[in-house]
Design a protein around this motif. Sequence first.
Motif, PDB file in Angstrom:
ATOM      1  N   LYS A 149     -14.321   6.001  16.629  1.00  0.00           N
ATOM      2  CA  LYS A 149     -14.190   4.537  16.703  1.00  0.00           C
ATOM      3  C   LYS A 149     -15.452   3.859  16.178  1.00  0.00           C
ATOM      4  O   LYS A 149     -15.371   2.818  15.515  1.00  0.00           O
ATOM      5  CB  LYS A 149     -13.922   4.110  18.143  1.00  0.00           C
TER       6      LYS A 149
ATOM      7  N   GLU B  38     -15.382   4.042  12.384  1.00  0.00           N
ATOM      8  CA  GLU B  38     -14.400   3.104  11.841  1.00  0.00           C
ATOM      9  C   GLU B  38     -14.940   1.677  11.849  1.00  0.00           C
ATOM     10  O   GLU B  38     -14.753   0.920  10.897  1.00  0.00           O
ATOM     11  CB  GLU B  38     -13.114   3.186  12.668  1.00  0.00           C
ATOM     12  N   SER B  39     -15.659   1.326  12.919  1.00  0.00           N
ATOM     13  CA  SER B  39     -16.218  -0.032  13.023  1.00  0.00           C
ATOM     14  C   SER B  39     -17.259  -0.304  11.953  1.00  0.00           C
ATOM     15  O   SER B  39     -17.321  -1.396  11.397  1.00  0.00           O
ATOM     16  CB  SER B  39     -16.852  -0.227  14.407  1.00  0.00           C
TER      17      SER B  39
ATOM     18  N   ASP C  11     -16.543  -1.789  17.947  1.00  0.00           N
ATOM     19  CA  ASP C  11     -15.270  -2.079  18.618  1.00  0.00           C
ATOM     20  C   ASP C  11     -15.550  -2.541  20.046  1.00  0.00           C
ATOM     21  O   ASP C  11     -16.594  -2.241  20.639  1.00  0.00           O
ATOM     22  CB  ASP C  11     -14.380  -0.835  18.617  1.00  0.00           C
ATOM     23  N   GLU C  12     -14.625  -3.266  20.625  1.00  0.00           N
ATOM     24  CA  GLU C  12     -14.824  -3.926  21.916  1.00  0.00           C
ATOM     25  C   GLU C  12     -15.154  -2.943  23.040  1.00  0.00           C
ATOM     26  O   GLU C  12     -16.058  -3.180  23.851  1.00  0.00           O
ATOM     27  CB  GLU C  12     -13.571  -4.720  22.283  1.00  0.00           C
ATOM     28  N   GLU C  13     -14.448  -1.823  23.092  1.00  0.00           N
ATOM     29  CA  GLU C  13     -14.651  -0.856  24.175  1.00  0.00           C
ATOM     30  C   GLU C  13     -16.048  -0.250  24.137  1.00  0.00           C
ATOM     31  O   GLU C  13     -16.747  -0.202  25.158  1.00  0.00           O
ATOM     32  CB  GLU C  13     -13.598   0.254  24.073  1.00  0.00           C
TER      33      GLU C  13
ATOM     34  N   GLN D 146     -18.657  -1.469  22.510  1.00  0.00           N
ATOM     35  CA  GLN D 146     -19.664  -2.524  22.657  1.00  0.00           C
ATOM     36  C   GLN D 146     -19.904  -2.838  24.130  1.00  0.00           C
ATOM     37  O   GLN D 146     -21.046  -3.049  24.563  1.00  0.00           O
ATOM     38  CB  GLN D 146     -19.224  -3.790  21.921  1.00  0.00           C
TER      39      GLN D 146
END
Length: 411
Positions: free
Chosen positions: A199, A202-203, A378-380, A382
Motif C-alpha cells: 500500500k 502504491e501511494s 494511504d489513509e490507513e 497515515q
Amino acid sequence: MAAIVDEDDISLPSDDEVEETQETQDEEVVTDLSNTEVVTKYLEASRITNLALESLIPHIVTGAKILDLIRIGEAIINKSLAKIYNKKVGGKVVSKGMAFPVCLSVNEKICNYTPLASEAPEEGLVAGDMVKIDLGCHIDGFISVAAHTVCVADSGASPELPGPSAGTVCAAAHNAMLVAAATIKAGNTNVQVTSALEKVCESYGVKCIANVRMHQMKHFVIDGPKEIALRQPNVDEGEERVETCTFEENEVYCVDVAMSTGEGKGREGTDRTTVYKRNVDQTYKLRMKASHYLLKAVTDNFPTMPFSLRMVEDERQAKMGVKECTDHNLLSAYPVFNERDGVFVAHFKCTVLLMPNGTKKVTGLDLPAYFTTDKTLDEENQKLLDEIREKEEKKRKKAAAKKKKKKAAGK
C-alpha cells in the motif's frame, strides 16, 4: 534523531548488575527478551549502532572517499564496543564486534558495497550522490543493525536532490520502515506486513526491491528462520515464496526496506562481492592453501557474523581462497545489488524488539528534512504513522523533562 526507547517501558538492571551478573553454569541461559540482561545488551548494541550512523553522516560530503568513510564507521563501532563489557561473565570474556560490515552503496547500488582496499574507487563523492549506509554490531551475540540514506552536499551546505523522485522514494522507504516496524507485533503475520508495504508503494508510485528480505534475529543469528517479503513474489520470474509465519512475544526483527523508482529488481553488477558469512553447519576438506587460510581467519574472527574480505589480514590470500569456500557452501555471499543507471534507490533499516508491552524500535534515524515529496500516504497507514509520531513526541518530551530534572538535582 535516533529511535527513542523509554526506560520506563523496559525493566533494566543497574550498571553494576550489567557488569557483574554471573550466569549459572548448570542452568540453561535464557537468550530471548524475557531475560533483562539480554534486553540490556540489545539496547547497548543499538545505542552504538545509532551512534555510528549519527557520527558518520557529517563526514559524507563532496570529496569524501568511500573507503575512508567505511573505516570511520568501523572505528566508531570498535572504539565504542571496547569501552563496555570488559569484565568476564561466568569466567568467559563477553564476545562483541561488528554484526554487519559498514557498507556505503552509492546511487544505483542498493546494498552490500564495501570495497577491498586495493579496489576502492579513488574519486570522491559528488554533490547529489545518494548514499545508503548499512552497518551493525553485536554484544554477546545479541545483534543490532540499521541502514540510512543521505544525499551528498558540500560541507556545511544543504543537499540539493538530484530530482524530485529522490525525495519521494526516500520518504516512501522511511515511512514503510516505520509502518512495518509497527505492524511486526505479537499475533500479527508476515503477510500483514507485506500487504502494508504494498500500500505504501502504491501511494508513492515506487517499487520495493524484490531481492530484499526482513529477518528474525536470534542469539548469534542475523538471518533467523522467520522472514518477511517486501512484496508478493513473482514465481513466474523465479522469485521464491516466503512461508507464512506469526510473530511472537520476545522475538527480535531486522526491519529492512529498500525501494526504487525503477522496476525494483536488484541485479548483480561488476562490483566484486566482498561480504560473506560462514555457514557453520557445513564442512568440506579444502585443497587450496589460500582457502585453508581464509577459512581459519573466518573461524577465528568472524565465526557467525557477516564480514568483508577487506577485514581479513591477507587480502590476496582471501581473494584467492574465497571461490573454493563458496563453491562448497562453507561461505554464503552477500552480492552487491544494483538497479538500472539513473534510478533512485533508498534503503532504511531498523531493529525492533517484541516486548511484553509492545514493539520497541531501538535503531534507525529520522528521515532527513530535505527528502520531501508531494505524494501522500494511504489513509490507513497515515493514521498509523500519526500515532507513531505522537508517541515518539511524548517520549521526547518525557526524556527532556527527565534530563532537566536530573540536571537541576545535580546543582
